[in-house]
Scaffold this active site. Structure first.
Site, PDB file in Angstrom:
ATOM      1  N   LYS A 160      -1.912  -7.952  -4.170  1.00  0.00           N
ATOM      2  CA  LYS A 160      -2.737  -6.765  -3.951  1.00  0.00           C
ATOM      3  C   LYS A 160      -1.858  -5.516  -3.951  1.00  0.00           C
ATOM      4  O   LYS A 160      -0.826  -5.474  -3.278  1.00  0.00           O
ATOM      5  CB  LYS A 160      -3.470  -6.874  -2.608  1.00  0.00           C
ATOM      6  CG  LYS A 160      -4.322  -5.647  -2.266  1.00  0.00           C
ATOM      7  CD  LYS A 160      -4.882  -5.734  -0.859  1.00  0.00           C
ATOM      8  CE  LYS A 160      -5.688  -4.491  -0.511  1.00  0.00           C
ATOM      9  NZ  LYS A 160      -6.075  -4.456   0.911  1.00  0.00           N
ATOM     10  N   HIS A 170       0.834  -1.191   0.000  1.00  0.00           N
ATOM     11  CA  HIS A 170       0.000   0.000   0.000  1.00  0.00           C
ATOM     12  C   HIS A 170       0.872   1.245   0.000  1.00  0.00           C
ATOM     13  O   HIS A 170       1.789   1.360   0.810  1.00  0.00           O
ATOM     14  CB  HIS A 170      -0.906   0.024   1.240  1.00  0.00           C
ATOM     15  CG  HIS A 170      -1.853  -1.134   1.310  1.00  0.00           C
ATOM     16  ND1 HIS A 170      -1.429  -2.417   1.563  1.00  0.00           N
ATOM     17  CD2 HIS A 170      -3.206  -1.193   1.161  1.00  0.00           C
ATOM     18  CE1 HIS A 170      -2.477  -3.228   1.556  1.00  0.00           C
ATOM     19  NE2 HIS A 170      -3.560  -2.513   1.325  1.00  0.00           N
TER      20      HIS A 170
END
Length: 252
Positions: A169, A142
């Site tokens: 992700k 992230h």
């Protein structure tokens, strides 16, 4: 079909699954929220254990697992400790994070563990260890500051993929519309080149909210919606998100 099939849900093909984070702080609140979501239209529930005020009490963590396990026979269950640097509620030492991952793997009710791939060392070995314990691993990264260049985003995804994760992700923060389009293009390219590895991507904030609803077109297999509390900027309310995804799916 490519991807994964768990609890009668296909991950990696078709309409993105809706995952709803549980961001409550107290044990009772966490249990109530998970049991509520178990009856909702959510496909996946994410327990953000970094939001739990007592996460270092391993017996408390075990009690929560034991209590909610009977309600999770049909819902996918994702267990995440998000570090503060990557948008989490708190920070702790790597040993505690590893212990929490082991607790999740031993619980019998967790389907996925989120592992911040670039946050520490030996991520490949950690992924293998967790998989041997019976859970699938989402390798994540992230960036709350910016959207890296396309070649950097692709490199990050490829490294997580080569690390053996079941799903990769990537979440980034856009500063322009081009940042959003770059992420979507990288997502599609990665999916085309790695059809056996499901991918989750999102461009955060209001500017990137289109990325949370177009996964079926570009290949992102899970999108995050909110019930009581959001876990990242730009999340839609879960029921509205589900309705939007239904409409898009029906038009394909």
């Amino acid at each position: 079909m490519s991807g994964l099939r768990i609890k009668n849900r296909q991950i990696g093909e078709g309409k993105p699954l809706v995952c709803v984070p549980v961001m409550e702080h107290e044990e009772g609140e966490i249990i109530r929220e998970i049991t509520f979501l178990a009856k909702s239209r959510a496909d996946m529930i994410e327990w953000r254990v970094d939001a739990f005020s007592n996460f270092k009490d391993y017996n408390a963590v075990r009690r929560i697992f034991e209590t909610v396990s009977p309600f999770l026979t049909e819902k996918l269950f994702l267990y995440t400790f998000r570090s503060k640097k990557q948008g989490g509620e708190t920070e702790t030492d790597p040993e505690t994070v590893n212990d929490l991952h082991d607790l999740a793997a031993e619980s019998g009710c967790v389907d996925f563990v989120d592992l911040e791939f670039f946050a520490g060392q030996h991520s490949r070995e950690k992924i293998k260890r967790l998989q041997k314990q019976g859970v699938h691993v989402i390798a994540s990264h992230h960036d709350f500051e910016e959207t890296p260049a396309p070649e950097v985003m692709k490199m990050l995804l490829e490294k997580m993929c080569m690390g053996g994760a079941d799903i990769v992700k990537l979440a980034v923060m856009p500063k322009s519309r081009k940042d959003v389009w770059d992420l979507l293009e990288v997502t599609g390219e990665f999916r085309d080149e790695n059809p056996d590895t499901p991918i989750i991507t999102m461009s955060m904030g209001r500017l990137g909210n289109i990325s949370r609803i177009c996964g079926e077109s570009v290949g992102s297999c899970v999108t995050f919606g909110a019930h009581k509390k959001t876990s990242a900027p730009g999340q839609f309310e879960m029921n509205c998100l589900g309705e939007i995804l239904d409409i898009i799916h029906q038009s394909n």
